[in-house]
Write an enzyme that holds these catalytic residues in place. Structure first.
Site, PDB file in Angstrom:
ATOM      1  N   THR A  35       0.624  -1.168  -0.118  1.00  0.00           N
ATOM      2  CA  THR A  35       0.094  -0.298  -0.056  1.00  0.00           C
ATOM      3  C   THR A  35       1.087   1.529  -0.155  1.00  0.00           C
ATOM      4  OG1 THR A  35      -0.096  -0.399   2.510  1.00  0.00           O
ATOM      5  CG2 THR A  35      -2.373  -0.921   1.006  1.00  0.00           C
ATOM      6  N   ASP A  36       2.511   0.916   0.214  1.00  0.00           N
ATOM      7  CA  ASP A  36       3.021   2.411   0.326  1.00  0.00           C
ATOM      8  C   ASP A  36       3.258   3.401  -0.962  1.00  0.00           C
ATOM      9  OD1 ASP A  36       4.609   0.429   0.149  1.00  0.00           O
ATOM     10  OD2 ASP A  36       6.567   0.954   1.328  1.00  0.00           O
ATOM     11  N   ALA A 123      15.003 -11.513   4.109  1.00  0.00           N
ATOM     12  CA  ALA A 123      13.664 -11.939   5.483  1.00  0.00           C
ATOM     13  C   ALA A 123      12.104 -11.351   5.376  1.00  0.00           C
ATOM     14  CB  ALA A 123      14.289 -12.342   6.395  1.00  0.00           C
ATOM     15  N   GLY A 124      12.399 -10.247   4.657  1.00  0.00           N
ATOM     16  CA  GLY A 124      11.334  -9.381   3.858  1.00  0.00           C
ATOM     17  C   GLY A 124      11.367  -8.135   5.592  1.00  0.00           C
ATOM     18  N   ASP A 172       9.811   1.157   4.618  1.00  0.00           N
ATOM     19  CA  ASP A 172      10.529   0.004   5.543  1.00  0.00           C
ATOM     20  C   ASP A 172      11.406   1.207   6.066  1.00  0.00           C
ATOM     21  OD1 ASP A 172       9.712  -1.931   4.396  1.00  0.00           O
ATOM     22  OD2 ASP A 172      10.829  -2.318   3.404  1.00  0.00           O
ATOM     23  N   TYR A 224       7.995  -7.546  -8.494  1.00  0.00           N
ATOM     24  CA  TYR A 224       7.873  -6.403  -7.780  1.00  0.00           C
ATOM     25  C   TYR A 224       7.404  -4.965  -8.600  1.00  0.00           C
ATOM     26  CZ  TYR A 224       8.092  -3.511  -3.653  1.00  0.00           C
ATOM     27  OH  TYR A 224       7.659  -2.484  -2.565  1.00  0.00           O
TER      28      TYR A 224
END
Length: 391
Positions: A35-36, A123-124, A172, A224
């Protein structure tokens, strides 16, 4: 202890004392995935796992970089030669931050950097954002740039988008720079307004587990970017600036319009699915905020699980290992579970009663062994502090 070790190693490498030692955390995203970059809502919190950097200024236009976590010696780069797309190694992340600062007009003339990180890579959990933010914060302090945390996050995002070439959103970097201990960060990615939402599961007899599937993902790979382009296509077809502008109550009408506008295009139904995920995910973030603020924390579990179904079926960024974590955890009594991060691997989160944690963890490990998957890494996530100076 980490600050002392990193400082000592810096002195060993460079023969001088650093100007200071800083840290920046990885993050777990509680809800609000993909959503970002659609100007929507997200809700991450910082992990205790951090990137720690000892840094000193240089005035000769040279950037020297070393990581305790990567084989090899000190990398030496010339600031005048930094350009997007020229570096495919780990050094692109800190170098990209220096490039972004200089592009923005800040007189950064060089640095010596030594890094060590406990954030699991791939690892996200935003290991790259932690690396970027810790370097940005150090340079902000050493060069007395006077930049606010949200400004540092923006510059770090630009470094990752343009210099590294990963089309990530702002979540992030903002989480790493701005989160507070004991809280989840409710972030509006359009205007970067923030609310710190108390999030103390232990006080209510619950835990949040992170299950690292050990399936590595990479944001600068094509899948992505394809989804981001599809979201932008959906917004254009609907005549809005971003999918955040599509009201949840009008979603059915919007999807019908999309099908009409897209016609027989081969990707029409894919765009419909992407739009449906983003609009419903924004609504899920708002629901979780409301539930937490009303004290009904256990009720967020089903909302997390709904989010996983949407990421799996509409956005299609899950994988067999992530689905196995979610299905197994729910069958073992979890309150809710979902993949977290960009997808295509990485980690899942599991909300559970404290008394069920061991049972759920064992069930997931046994399920992975039975499926022939690499053993997962399971640990508890506790909301930690954001980036800060250690010494």
């Amino acid at each position: 202890m980490a600050a002392q070790q990193v400082r000592a190693r810096f002195t060993e490498l460079y023969g001088t004392e650093p100007g200071g030692v800083w840290s920046a955390p990885g993050r777990v995203n509680l809800i609000g995935e993909h959503t970002d970059y659609n100007d929507g809502f997200v809700m991450p919190f910082a992990l205790p796992h951090t990137a720690v950097a000892a840094v000193a200024r240089r005035d000769d236009g040279v950037l020297r970089l070393h990581s305790e976590d990567v084989e090899g010696g000190v990398a030496e780069l010339v600031l005048a030669d930094l350009a997007p797309g020229t570096d495919r190694d780990w050094t692109a992340y800190p170098a990209g931050v220096v490039w972004a600062l200089r592009e923005a007009g800040h007189a950064v003339t060089g640095a010596d950097v030594h890094l060590a990180s406990t954030v699991p890579a791939g690892a996200g959990l935003s290991s790259s954002a932690a690396l970027e933010v810790v370097v940005a914060l150090a340079l902000n302090d050493l060069y007395q740039l006077g930049l606010q945390r949200w400004q540092l996050a923006r510059l770090c995002q630009r470094a990752e988008n343009v210099y590294v070439g990963a089309p990530t959103g702002i979540m992030d970097q903002t989480a790493s720079a701005c989160c507070e201990e004991g809280h989840a960060l409710f972030l509006d990615t359009r205007d970067l307004s923030q609310r710190q939402i108390p999030f103390d599961l232990a006080a209510e007899g619950m835990r949040l587990l992170v299950v690292d599937t050990r399936v590595k993902h990479a944001h600068n790979e094509g899948e992505y970017g394809k989804r981001r382009s599809g979201c932008e296509q959906g917004a254009a077809l609907l005549g809005v600036d971003a999918l955040r502008d599509v009201p949840f109550d009008d979603l059915d009408e919007a999807l019908a319009r999309l099908r009409t506008e897209a016609g027989n295009a081969p990707d029409a139904e894919e765009v419909v699915r992407l739009v449906r995920h983003v609009v419903t995910e924004d609504h899920r973030v708002e629901r979780v905020v409301s539930l937490l603020e009303s004290g009904d924390t256990r009720a967020i579990g089903p909302v997390l699980t709904e989010g996983h179904a949407s990421l799996r079926d509409d956005f299609r960024v899950s994988c067999p290992e992530l689905d196995l974590v979610v299905d197994t955890a729910l069958a073992a009594g979890a309150l809710g579970a979902r993949m977290t991060g960009g997808g295509f691997g990485g980690s899942a989160i599991v909300l559970a009663e404290a008394s069920d944690v061991d049972t759920i963890g064992k069930a997931v490990e046994e399920a992975f062994a039975g499926a022939g998957f690499t053993a997962p890494r399971v640990f508890e996530a506790v909301p930690a502090a954001g980036a800060r100076r250690l010494a």
